[in-house]
Design a protein around this motif. Structure first.
Motif, PDB file in Angstrom:
ATOM      1  N   MET A   8       0.876  -1.170   0.000  1.00  0.00           N
ATOM      2  CA  MET A   8       0.000   0.000   0.000  1.00  0.00           C
ATOM      3  C   MET A   8       0.912   1.219   0.000  1.00  0.00           C
ATOM      4  SD  MET A   8      -2.885   1.358   2.740  1.00  0.00           S
ATOM      5  CE  MET A   8      -1.690   1.884   3.986  1.00  0.00           C
ATOM      6  N   ARG A   9       0.648   2.161  -0.909  1.00  0.00           N
ATOM      7  CA  ARG A   9       1.424   3.392  -0.995  1.00  0.00           C
ATOM      8  C   ARG A   9       0.468   4.575  -1.091  1.00  0.00           C
ATOM      9  NH1 ARG A   9       6.814   3.101  -2.750  1.00  0.00           N
ATOM     10  NH2 ARG A   9       7.594   0.972  -2.993  1.00  0.00           N
ATOM     11  N   LEU A  10       0.663   5.559  -0.233  1.00  0.00           N
ATOM     12  CA  LEU A  10      -0.165   6.757  -0.260  1.00  0.00           C
ATOM     13  C   LEU A  10       0.739   7.985  -0.221  1.00  0.00           C
ATOM     14  CD1 LEU A  10      -2.984   5.719   2.247  1.00  0.00           C
ATOM     15  CD2 LEU A  10      -3.162   5.859  -0.237  1.00  0.00           C
ATOM     16  N   SER A  11       0.687   8.797  -1.265  1.00  0.00           N
ATOM     17  CA  SER A  11       1.519   9.995  -1.327  1.00  0.00           C
ATOM     18  C   SER A  11       0.940  11.092  -0.448  1.00  0.00           C
ATOM     19  CB  SER A  11       1.612  10.494  -2.767  1.00  0.00           C
ATOM     20  OG  SER A  11       2.250   9.541  -3.593  1.00  0.00           O
ATOM     21  N   GLU A  12       1.827  11.905   0.135  1.00  0.00           N
ATOM     22  CA  GLU A  12       1.385  12.997   0.998  1.00  0.00           C
ATOM     23  C   GLU A  12       0.669  14.087   0.207  1.00  0.00           C
ATOM     24  OE1 GLU A  12       4.718  14.885   2.811  1.00  0.00           O
ATOM     25  OE2 GLU A  12       5.778  15.213   0.919  1.00  0.00           O
ATOM     26  N   ARG A  15      -7.739  24.575 -10.002  1.00  0.00           N
ATOM     27  CA  ARG A  15      -8.265  23.342 -10.589  1.00  0.00           C
ATOM     28  C   ARG A  15      -7.510  22.117 -10.080  1.00  0.00           C
ATOM     29  NH1 ARG A  15     -10.936  24.281 -15.831  1.00  0.00           N
ATOM     30  NH2 ARG A  15     -11.323  26.503 -15.989  1.00  0.00           N
ATOM     31  N   LEU A  16      -6.178  22.235  -9.981  1.00  0.00           N
ATOM     32  CA  LEU A  16      -5.389  21.117  -9.469  1.00  0.00           C
ATOM     33  C   LEU A  16      -5.672  20.872  -7.990  1.00  0.00           C
ATOM     34  CD1 LEU A  16      -1.920  21.654 -11.213  1.00  0.00           C
ATOM     35  CD2 LEU A  16      -3.756  20.056 -11.839  1.00  0.00           C
ATOM     36  N   THR A  17      -5.893  21.938  -7.238  1.00  0.00           N
ATOM     37  CA  THR A  17      -6.245  21.775  -5.824  1.00  0.00           C
ATOM     38  C   THR A  17      -7.581  21.065  -5.677  1.00  0.00           C
ATOM     39  OG1 THR A  17      -5.017  23.767  -5.186  1.00  0.00           O
ATOM     40  CG2 THR A  17      -6.738  23.018  -3.676  1.00  0.00           C
ATOM     41  N   ALA A  44      -7.682   9.943 -13.890  1.00  0.00           N
ATOM     42  CA  ALA A  44      -7.543  10.563 -15.209  1.00  0.00           C
ATOM     43  C   ALA A  44      -8.811  11.299 -15.610  1.00  0.00           C
ATOM     44  CB  ALA A  44      -7.191   9.494 -16.253  1.00  0.00           C
ATOM     45  N   ALA A  45      -9.961  10.634 -15.458  1.00  0.00           N
ATOM     46  CA  ALA A  45     -11.233  11.254 -15.840  1.00  0.00           C
ATOM     47  C   ALA A  45     -11.542  12.469 -14.977  1.00  0.00           C
ATOM     48  CB  ALA A  45     -12.362  10.231 -15.731  1.00  0.00           C
ATOM     49  N   ALA A  46     -11.247  12.381 -13.683  1.00  0.00           N
ATOM     50  CA  ALA A  46     -11.505  13.511 -12.782  1.00  0.00           C
ATOM     51  C   ALA A  46     -10.617  14.703 -13.123  1.00  0.00           C
ATOM     52  CB  ALA A  46     -11.285  13.080 -11.331  1.00  0.00           C
ATOM     53  N   ARG A 100      -7.964  17.317  -3.901  1.00  0.00           N
ATOM     54  CA  ARG A 100      -8.842  17.116  -2.750  1.00  0.00           C
ATOM     55  C   ARG A 100      -9.843  15.992  -3.032  1.00  0.00           C
ATOM     56  NH1 ARG A 100     -10.949  21.903  -2.587  1.00  0.00           N
ATOM     57  NH2 ARG A 100      -9.226  22.785  -1.371  1.00  0.00           N
ATOM     58  N   TRP A 101     -10.382  15.983  -4.232  1.00  0.00           N
ATOM     59  CA  TRP A 101     -11.374  14.981  -4.649  1.00  0.00           C
ATOM     60  C   TRP A 101     -10.748  13.584  -4.700  1.00  0.00           C
ATOM     61  CZ3 TRP A 101     -13.811  15.376 -10.243  1.00  0.00           C
ATOM     62  CH2 TRP A 101     -14.733  14.337 -10.426  1.00  0.00           C
TER      63      TRP A 101
END
Length: 413
Positions: free
Chosen positions: A276-280, A334-336, A312-314, A340-341
């Motif tokens: 499992m890998r989750l980026s900060e 937009r990137l923020t 990708a779609a989001a 968040r989403w």
């Protein structure tokens, strides 16, 4: 594939399933796209045997791939829709079954070879004049400022764009160059994969059995065979890889409780490590990280690829559709919004799979596991909630996954 030398609307690092999808979607929005990868994937050949790695593509992901132009090419080749899914506990204390028509769905998912998926996407990229591929060489430097991103290739060529999308896998060079930390959990397990022929043909059922050492899944293939994913501790996975067929087939039959009459023949075997890998963070300045470059989840529910395609779609949706009071050129906001989403969605999935893994790996809890399966089985609301998320069509899914066409997003831009 040609465009103005060095200057693009978007640079995509990594041309795998997620990178090729976002590149095709953006190119179909009339954006110039540079795709950078260490090699260009070979075209898919249908006369070859089924590959070791397959993916369970959700209905939502299939819609995304349709808008990327690749789904028609996939369905012309070998693939296997499945309309039934069965989950059972090894101690026979609980089981679950889902049927697509019970939820008003045509199918629960489609098993597709990874090579076919990538090949179909690259057929679209090669045919699109808005795309230029830079394959066969590495990159040396990634620079960015408030105006854009510059990627310097190994040979000195400079690619510039307002946005760079990093979809270069779990060992992402871009993520490391940007100094993004990750929470990493090594399960000390491997997923053993092979193509198996059982005594009875698989009728199109995705079947999973939870064992003390990890789950065993049979995924249906177009010809009645199954692609298995067997989660095993590291040492046991090594032992099973070294077995000859005469030893491995009985071990698999016992683990699978001779489902469909038990395995009769098995193809070459392989194994991959489970983590499992989750980026900060998923964004740094004008760089966005998608798919395995941002997160990796335990394959209990087969959602890794689907999470990446939803990323990708989001991202395409956030780039095309401004929020209230937002300027069309406000890329940072937009990137923020996108981060968040998608970060909340992927962390929910990753930690949920992590918790399930812990529950099913804990010794002596078969009664509790069986109770959980029976409880979910009796609750239509719980089953509907789970199936909508697994199908990629929940209320929080990207618009493309819920059936809105790309041209509708373009009209809103």
């Amino acid at each position: 594939m040609n465009t103005s030398a060095g200057n693009f609307d978007v640079i995509v690092l990594g041309g795998g399933m997620v990178g090729a999808t976002v590149a095709s979607l953006l190119a179909r929005c009339a954006m110039t796209v540079a795709v950078v990868d260490h090699e260009e994937p070979a075209p898919f050949h249908g006369d070859s045997d089924v590959g070791l790695r397959v993916s369970a593509i959700s209905p939502g992901s299939a819609r995304i791939l349709e808008q990327a132009g690749a789904w028609a090419g996939i369905t012309r080749q070998r693939h296997c829709p499945y309309r039934s899914m069965q989950v059972e506990e090894a101690a026979q204390r609980g089981s679950l079954a889902w049927e697509a028509d019970s939820f008003g769905m045509e199918r629960l998912g489609t098993i597709v070879e990874n090579n076919l998926l990538v090949g179909s996407l690259w057929d679209m990229l090669r045919a699109n004049p808005m795309v230029e591929a830079f394959c066969g060489s590495a990159w040396d430097d990634l620079q960015q400022d408030e105006q854009g991103v510059c990627l310097v290739l190994e040979g000195g060529e400079r690619l510039e764009a307002p946005l760079l999308i990093a979809s270069d896998g779990a060992r992402s060079q871009a993520r490391e160059a940007l100094g993004v930390r990750q929470e990493v959990w090594e399960y000390n397990q491997r997923g053993l994969v092979a193509v198996v022929e059982t005594q009875q043909a698989n009728p199109g059922i995705a079947w999973q059995r939870f064992l003390e050492g990890g789950p065993l899944a049979y995924l249906p293939l177009h010809d009645g065979r199954s692609s298995i994913v067997w989660t095993l501790p590291e040492a046991l996975a090594k032992t099973h890889l070294e077995m000859d067929d005469a030893e491995f087939i009985p071990a698999l039959a016992e683990a699978g409780h001779s489902w469909l009459g038990g395995p009769q023949r098995v193809g070459p075997r392989g194994a991959f490590p489970l983590t499992m890998r989750l980026s900060e963070t998923y964004t740094v300045g004008r760089v966005a990280m998608l798919g395995d470059a941002a997160h990796a989840v335990h394959p209990l529910a087969g959602q890794g690829v689907n999470l990446g395609l939803a990323d990708a779609a989001a991202l395409v949706e956030c780039l095309l559709m401004p929020g209230p009071g937002e300027r069309m050129d406000d890329l940072a906001r937009r990137l923020t919004q996108w981060q968040r989403w998608r970060r909340s969605e992927s962390e929910l999935m990753a930690r949920g799979m992590h918790a399930l893994h812990a529950l099913f790996m804990a010794p002596g809890l078969s009664g509790l596991r069986g109770l959980g399966l029976r409880t979910v089985g009796r609750s239509w609301l719980a089953r509907d909630f789970l199936i909508r998320h697994a199908a990629g069509v929940s209320r929080n899914a990207p618009r493309l996954a819920r059936g809105e066409p790309l041209k509708k997003l373009l009209r809103a831009a």
